[in-house]
Structures are given as C-alpha cells and as structure tokens.
Motif scaffolding. Structure first.
Motif, PDB file in Angstrom:
ATOM      1  N   UNK A 127     -57.810 -94.226  10.123  1.00 24.97           N
ATOM      2  CA  UNK A 127     -58.888 -93.434  10.722  1.00 24.97           C
ATOM      3  C   UNK A 127     -59.550 -94.200  11.869  1.00 24.97           C
ATOM      4  N   UNK A 128     -59.944 -93.444  12.888  1.00 29.32           N
ATOM      5  CA  UNK A 128     -60.625 -94.043  14.040  1.00 29.32           C
ATOM      6  C   UNK A 128     -61.869 -94.796  13.572  1.00 29.32           C
ATOM      7  N   UNK A 129     -62.596 -94.217  12.632  1.00 24.66           N
ATOM      8  CA  UNK A 129     -63.803 -94.847  12.107  1.00 24.66           C
ATOM      9  C   UNK A 129     -63.522 -96.131  11.341  1.00 24.66           C
ATOM     10  N   UNK A 130     -62.270 -96.312  10.916  1.00 25.03           N
ATOM     11  CA  UNK A 130     -61.883 -97.538  10.195  1.00 25.03           C
ATOM     12  C   UNK A 130     -61.132 -98.514  11.083  1.00 25.03           C
ATOM     13  N   UNK A 131     -61.231 -98.328  12.394  1.00 22.47           N
ATOM     14  CA  UNK A 131     -60.606 -99.267  13.323  1.00 22.47           C
ATOM     15  C   UNK A 131     -59.267 -98.827  13.889  1.00 22.47           C
ATOM     16  N   UNK A 132     -58.808 -97.624  13.552  1.00 24.35           N
ATOM     17  CA  UNK A 132     -57.538 -97.125  14.089  1.00 24.35           C
ATOM     18  C   UNK A 132     -57.661 -96.782  15.565  1.00 24.35           C
ATOM     19  N   UNK A 133     -56.518 -96.636  16.220  1.00 24.05           N
ATOM     20  CA  UNK A 133     -56.488 -96.312  17.654  1.00 24.05           C
ATOM     21  C   UNK A 133     -55.981 -94.888  17.833  1.00 24.05           C
ATOM     22  N   UNK A 134     -56.403 -94.284  18.926  1.00 27.34           N
ATOM     23  CA  UNK A 134     -55.958 -92.926  19.259  1.00 27.34           C
ATOM     24  C   UNK A 134     -54.695 -93.050  20.113  1.00 27.34           C
ATOM     25  N   UNK A 135     -53.557 -93.269  19.429  1.00 34.41           N
ATOM     26  CA  UNK A 135     -52.271 -93.430  20.107  1.00 34.41           C
ATOM     27  C   UNK A 135     -51.190 -92.793  19.244  1.00 34.41           C
ATOM     28  N   UNK A 136     -50.052 -92.464  19.856  1.00 33.47           N
ATOM     29  CA  UNK A 136     -48.989 -91.758  19.140  1.00 33.47           C
ATOM     30  C   UNK A 136     -48.517 -92.490  17.888  1.00 33.47           C
ATOM     31  N   UNK A 137     -48.459 -93.813  17.919  1.00 27.89           N
ATOM     32  CA  UNK A 137     -47.981 -94.570  16.773  1.00 27.89           C
ATOM     33  C   UNK A 137     -48.909 -94.431  15.559  1.00 27.89           C
ATOM     34  N   UNK A 138     -50.150 -94.042  15.788  1.00 28.68           N
ATOM     35  CA  UNK A 138     -51.121 -93.909  14.697  1.00 28.68           C
ATOM     36  C   UNK A 138     -51.318 -92.447  14.292  1.00 28.68           C
ATOM     37  N   UNK A 139     -50.533 -91.532  14.835  1.00 25.97           N
ATOM     38  CA  UNK A 139     -50.686 -90.109  14.531  1.00 25.97           C
ATOM     39  C   UNK A 139     -49.571 -89.625  13.618  1.00 25.97           C
ATOM     40  N   UNK A 140     -49.930 -88.753  12.690  1.00 24.53           N
ATOM     41  CA  UNK A 140     -48.963 -88.190  11.752  1.00 24.53           C
ATOM     42  C   UNK A 140     -49.193 -86.676  11.695  1.00 24.53           C
ATOM     43  N   UNK A 141     -48.101 -85.893  11.597  1.00 24.58           N
ATOM     44  CA  UNK A 141     -48.213 -84.432  11.457  1.00 24.58           C
ATOM     45  C   UNK A 141     -48.697 -84.116  10.054  1.00 24.58           C
TER      46      UNK A 141
END
Length: 178
Positions: A127-141
């Motif tokens: 999650x972005x709030x938990x330090x994740x990045x807004x990038x394709x590698x961090x996205x899941x359908x």
C-alpha cells in the motif's frame, strides 16, 4: 427562448443566478438557466445541453467505452496519489495505468475471471500508505470486492485471510449439505 440576464452583484457581494430559460440542444425542452452548467466558450456562458442530458451522455460514454472508463479511473487515482502521497508517485502515466487495467484477465487474489460484468481495478501490492510506490511492478489486477477488503493490509496477510474465508465457506457448505 428568453435571453438570459447577466448575473448581478447583490448588496452583500454575492452573485445572483441568471434568470430566464433556454432550449436544450439534446432533449429540446425549454429549461430554466439554472439547469445548465457553465461554459465560458458558449455565447451565453452556459452549456448547450441541460444537466440531465449532459449526465446521461457522460454515463453512456462511461459504460460503453472501457478505455475511456479506464483512463478516467487512472487519472483520478494518479491525481489522488500525487496529492496525498507525492513521494510515492513515480510518473506512471494515466495511459500506462489504463492499459495495465484493461489487460486484466482475472483477480490475482480470488481468481474471479474478468468477464466484463464486474468492475476490476488495480491494487498496490504494498500500500502507498505503507511505503509502496505507484509503479507497474507494485500493481496487481483485482476485483473490487478484494480491493476494498484488502485496503492497506499487507499482501501476505490478506491472502491468508482470504484463504481462511474460503475454508470457512467450504466448511459451512459441507455442514449445510449434511
């Protein structure tokens, strides 16, 4: 069609609504000017479609054009992330986000097929709030129910919870069959 009056400033400095009416280009009904959105390029400063016709057009376009719907979702999500988590935004374009969303074949969490009848979305593994990045590698359908249920839970914890829900459902169905 009456000509609209220009808005005037009242004694307390507020602008009053224009009075009068005009005919909607779409439905042909004569409606009060308060039923039209603003359009600075229009001859009278108002849109040519009344608000109900404009809303119907937007809904039709949204539901009949998956790419337009995906781009709108991507733009809204990206804008929200830029505003709320500027450090997490990586410059992922709305078009790339939309293309990734449209390529979904099934939910990565529960396995539900993307047959077009249920809304699908993209979830951030971390999650972005938990330090994740807004990038394709961090996205899941994922399907909307899984996205809402996961919220900001770590992916492993959510999958374990989901497996527990599935096991309880199987157990309840077996008990009901007895």
């Amino acid at each position: 069609m009456s000509s609209p009056e220009k808005p005037t400033a009242s004694a307390v400095g507020q602008v009053t609504e224009p009075t009068g009416s005009k005919v909607c280009r779409e439905c042909g009904q004569d409606r009060p000017l308060s039923q039209y959105g603003k359009d600075p390029t229009g001859t009278d400063g108002l849109r040519s479609q009344c608000n109900p016709c404009a809303a119907a057009y937007s809904r039709h376009r949204y539901y009949t054009n998956p790419r337009a719907r995906a781009i709108q979702l991507a733009a809204t999500t990206t804008q929200h992330i830029r505003r709320k988590f500027p450090e997490a935004h990586t410059g992922l374009s709305s078009a790339a986000y939309a293309d990734h969303l449209l390529s979904a074949t099934h939910c990565e969490y529960c396995g539900q097929a993307n047959d077009g009848t249920h809304p699908f979305s993209l979830d951030h593994r971390v999650a972005i709030g938990n330090g994740g990045r807004h990038e394709l590698a961090n996205l899941v359908h994922c399907c909307e129910p899984c996205n809402r249920a996961k919220h900001d839970m770590p992916e492993g914890m959510f999958v374990a919870w989901l497996d527990g829900v599935a096991a309880r459902r199987v157990q309840l169905l077996a008990q009901a069959a007895d």
